[in-house]
Design an enzyme around this catalytic site. Structure first.
Site, PDB file in Angstrom:
ATOM      1  N   TYR A  56       1.208  17.019 -31.003  1.00 39.43           N
ATOM      2  CA  TYR A  56       1.377  16.408 -32.328  1.00 39.43           C
ATOM      3  C   TYR A  56       2.056  17.392 -33.288  1.00 39.43           C
ATOM      4  O   TYR A  56       3.018  17.050 -33.980  1.00 39.43           O
ATOM      5  CB  TYR A  56       0.011  15.979 -32.877  1.00 39.43           C
TER       6      TYR A  56
ATOM      7  N   SER B 250      -1.029   0.636 -41.675  1.00 41.97           N
ATOM      8  CA  SER B 250      -2.265   1.302 -42.099  1.00 41.97           C
ATOM      9  C   SER B 250      -1.944   2.608 -42.823  1.00 41.97           C
ATOM     10  O   SER B 250      -0.773   3.004 -42.914  1.00 41.97           O
ATOM     11  CB  SER B 250      -3.181   1.586 -40.893  1.00 41.97           C
TER      12      SER B 250
ATOM     13  N   GLY C 283       5.418   2.171 -39.287  1.00 42.59           N
ATOM     14  CA  GLY C 283       3.965   2.380 -39.263  1.00 42.59           C
ATOM     15  C   GLY C 283       3.334   2.029 -40.604  1.00 42.59           C
ATOM     16  O   GLY C 283       2.490   2.758 -41.112  1.00 42.59           O
TER      17      GLY C 283
HETATM   18  P1  NDP Z   1      -2.388   6.084 -39.442  1.00 38.38           P
HETATM   19  O1  NDP Z   1      -2.880   6.200 -38.038  1.00 38.38           O
HETATM   20  O2  NDP Z   1      -3.218   5.362 -40.428  1.00 38.38           O
HETATM   21  O3  NDP Z   1      -0.948   5.439 -39.461  1.00 38.38           O
HETATM   22  C1  NDP Z   1      -0.029   5.629 -38.422  1.00 38.38           C
HETATM   23  C2  NDP Z   1       0.823   4.397 -38.296  1.00 38.38           C
HETATM   24  O4  NDP Z   1       1.731   4.603 -37.205  1.00 38.38           O
HETATM   25  C3  NDP Z   1       0.038   3.131 -37.981  1.00 38.38           C
HETATM   26  O5  NDP Z   1       0.570   2.091 -38.757  1.00 38.38           O
HETATM   27  C4  NDP Z   1       0.306   2.912 -36.505  1.00 38.38           C
HETATM   28  O6  NDP Z   1       0.309   1.560 -36.120  1.00 38.38           O
HETATM   29  C5  NDP Z   1       1.733   3.443 -36.429  1.00 38.38           C
HETATM   30  N1  NDP Z   1       2.140   3.691 -35.049  1.00 38.38           N
HETATM   31  C6  NDP Z   1       1.517   4.447 -34.124  1.00 38.38           C
HETATM   32  N2  NDP Z   1       2.184   4.358 -32.946  1.00 38.38           N
HETATM   33  C7  NDP Z   1       3.233   3.542 -33.149  1.00 38.38           C
HETATM   34  C8  NDP Z   1       4.278   3.046 -32.315  1.00 38.38           C
HETATM   35  N3  NDP Z   1       4.348   3.356 -31.019  1.00 38.38           N
HETATM   36  N4  NDP Z   1       5.194   2.211 -32.861  1.00 38.38           N
HETATM   37  C9  NDP Z   1       5.114   1.859 -34.150  1.00 38.38           C
HETATM   38  N5  NDP Z   1       4.155   2.268 -34.985  1.00 38.38           N
HETATM   39  C10 NDP Z   1       3.227   3.106 -34.484  1.00 38.38           C
HETATM   40  O7  NDP Z   1      -2.131   7.591 -39.911  1.00 38.38           O
HETATM   41  P2  NDP Z   1      -1.531   8.220 -41.276  1.00 38.38           P
HETATM   42  O8  NDP Z   1      -1.297   7.182 -42.278  1.00 38.38           O
HETATM   43  O9  NDP Z   1      -2.410   9.359 -41.605  1.00 38.38           O
HETATM   44  O10 NDP Z   1      -0.162   8.824 -40.766  1.00 38.38           O
HETATM   45  C11 NDP Z   1       1.066   8.512 -41.353  1.00 38.38           C
HETATM   46  C12 NDP Z   1       1.961   9.744 -41.360  1.00 38.38           C
HETATM   47  O11 NDP Z   1       1.394  10.755 -42.172  1.00 38.38           O
HETATM   48  C13 NDP Z   1       2.181  10.380 -39.987  1.00 38.38           C
HETATM   49  O12 NDP Z   1       3.522  10.750 -39.862  1.00 38.38           O
HETATM   50  C14 NDP Z   1       1.290  11.613 -40.032  1.00 38.38           C
HETATM   51  O13 NDP Z   1       1.783  12.618 -39.182  1.00 38.38           O
HETATM   52  C15 NDP Z   1       1.445  11.978 -41.487  1.00 38.38           C
HETATM   53  N6  NDP Z   1       0.450  12.862 -42.029  1.00 38.38           N
HETATM   54  C16 NDP Z   1      -0.874  12.487 -42.104  1.00 38.38           C
HETATM   55  C17 NDP Z   1      -1.795  13.344 -42.638  1.00 38.38           C
HETATM   56  C18 NDP Z   1      -3.233  12.981 -42.722  1.00 38.38           C
HETATM   57  O14 NDP Z   1      -3.999  13.835 -43.168  1.00 38.38           O
HETATM   58  N7  NDP Z   1      -3.645  11.787 -42.368  1.00 38.38           N
HETATM   59  C19 NDP Z   1      -1.389  14.656 -43.165  1.00 38.38           C
HETATM   60  C20 NDP Z   1      -0.001  14.913 -43.059  1.00 38.38           C
HETATM   61  C21 NDP Z   1       0.878  14.044 -42.522  1.00 38.38           C
HETATM   62  P3  NDP Z   1      -1.066   0.752 -35.783  1.00 38.38           P
HETATM   63  O15 NDP Z   1      -1.598   0.331 -37.135  1.00 38.38           O
HETATM   64  O16 NDP Z   1      -0.592  -0.396 -34.979  1.00 38.38           O
HETATM   65  O17 NDP Z   1      -1.971   1.687 -35.061  1.00 38.38           O
END
Ligand code: NDP
Length: 315
Positions: free
Chosen positions: A190, A12, A9
């Protein structure tokens, strides 16, 4: 030699910011595991990452076949696997009905936990055979799955119950789509998936740290209120959430800062301790944080491990 880090992932948010932070040091080659190749390639270019500092490999965590294919494709690159970061996630807080992965698992747990569980288990052998001085497997956790925190007490709370839904395959047909066997709730799914992520990291540590020397870690990088994670939330939430986190809870962290934090867990020589859930204080200094009772329950970790093994075809 350069280290090689796989980040899922990385198209982004946190994954991209971490990929950039590592690539910018000149000491890391990043393998970006992404479901949308074009998006990932545009994102890497827009972030200003050097062309030869990364390789994008297709990965859809919503399909176990795709995970297996990803592992094979990475092996074909003939690069060592020194660090694996399980970062990708989906969050569907407004979904009224569950959606399902190619293998029929409820989407949030299917992608965030089960896809990563298979991926991490597969790469353990590669990590073990790497000659890098500090090999690490990192799974991104979250405060929201941690009921010993304020954020973790906002309903619906994470709760895996007796795991009856997981045992039934989360199919929503003849068995619940939720791990605890309850009614579908996207926000809870989630949080439950994040508890599984944190339990998995600890179970890896107990089973494999002594034998392999691999460091197993999890982290909460702070609230990165601006990422795509909240894309499915209602517009008013998306408008108010970043300032709320900035000025009220003060838990806000920029994508760039969060990326630097995760990059520390990947590469800092001082963060080699295994079995740790890292967090950062107000001065951005890392510390070993405590997990909630459920997220640190060894019995539950073992059960989640064994049921997950069956679901992804490893047992
Ligand atoms: P984003 O939505 O920006 O990033 C998530 C990423 O996961 C994207 O690149 C997305 O791809 C990818 N993804 C989603 N589904 C799939 C799939 N089926 N196969 C492969 N890739 C996939 O969110 P965040 O950067 O915020 O999240 C990143 C991590 O941080 C996660 O584990 C989240 O739980 C964790 N987190 C986030 C917090 C926050 O406040 N934002 C706080 C604590 C933890 P695509 O670009 O194609 O959509």
């Amino acid at each position: 030699r350069k280290g090689t880090a796989i980040i899922t992932g990385a198209s982004s948010g946190l994954g991209l910011a971490t990929a950039k932070a590592l690539a910018d040091t000149g000491k890391w080659h990043v393998i970006m595991g992404c479901r949308d190749f074009l998006k990932a390639s545009r994102a890497a270019k827009a972030a200003g990452m050097e062309k030869d500092s990364y390789t994008i490999v297709h990965l859809d965590l919503a399909s176990l076949d795709s995970v297996r294919q990803f592992v094979n494709n990475v092996r074909q690159l003939e690069m060592p696997v020194d660090v694996v970061v399980c970062n990708a996630a989906v969050y569907q807080p407004t979904a009224k009905e569950p959606s399902f992965t190619a293998d029929g698992f409820e989407m949030s747990v299917g992608v965030n936990h089960l896809g990563h569980f298979l991926l991490a288990r597969e790469f353990l052998a590669d990590l073990t055979s790497s000659d890098y001085p500090s090999k690490r497997l990192i799974i991104v956790g979250s405060i929201t799955g941690n009921t010993n925190t304020l954020a973790g007490n906002v309903p619906p709370k994470a709760n895996l119950g007796d795991l009856r839904g997981l045992a039934g395959g989360l199919s929503g047909v003849g068995s619940s789509a939720m791990i605890d066997g309850g009614e579908f709730d996207g926000a809870k799914a989630y949080k439950d998936s994040k508890v599984c992520n944190m339990l998995t990291m600890q179970e890896f540590h107990r089973r494999y740290h002594d034998e392999t020397g691999v460091t197993f870690a999890s982290l909460y990088p702070g609230c990165i209120a601006t990422t795509g994670l909240f894309r499915e939330h209602i517009p008013l939430f998306r408008l108010l959430f970043p300032p709320f986190q900035k000025y009220i809870t003060k838990g806000y962290v920029s994508e760039e800062e969060a990326g630097k934090r995760l990059a520390q867990v990947v590469s800092e020589p001082s963060l080699t301790k295994s079995g740790v859930y890292w967090s950062w204080n107000k001065n951005s200094a890392s510390f070993e944080n405590q997990l909630s009772e459920e997220a640190s329950d060894p019995e539950k970790a073992k059960k989640v491990w064994e049921l997950s093994e069956k679901l992804v075809g490893l047992a």
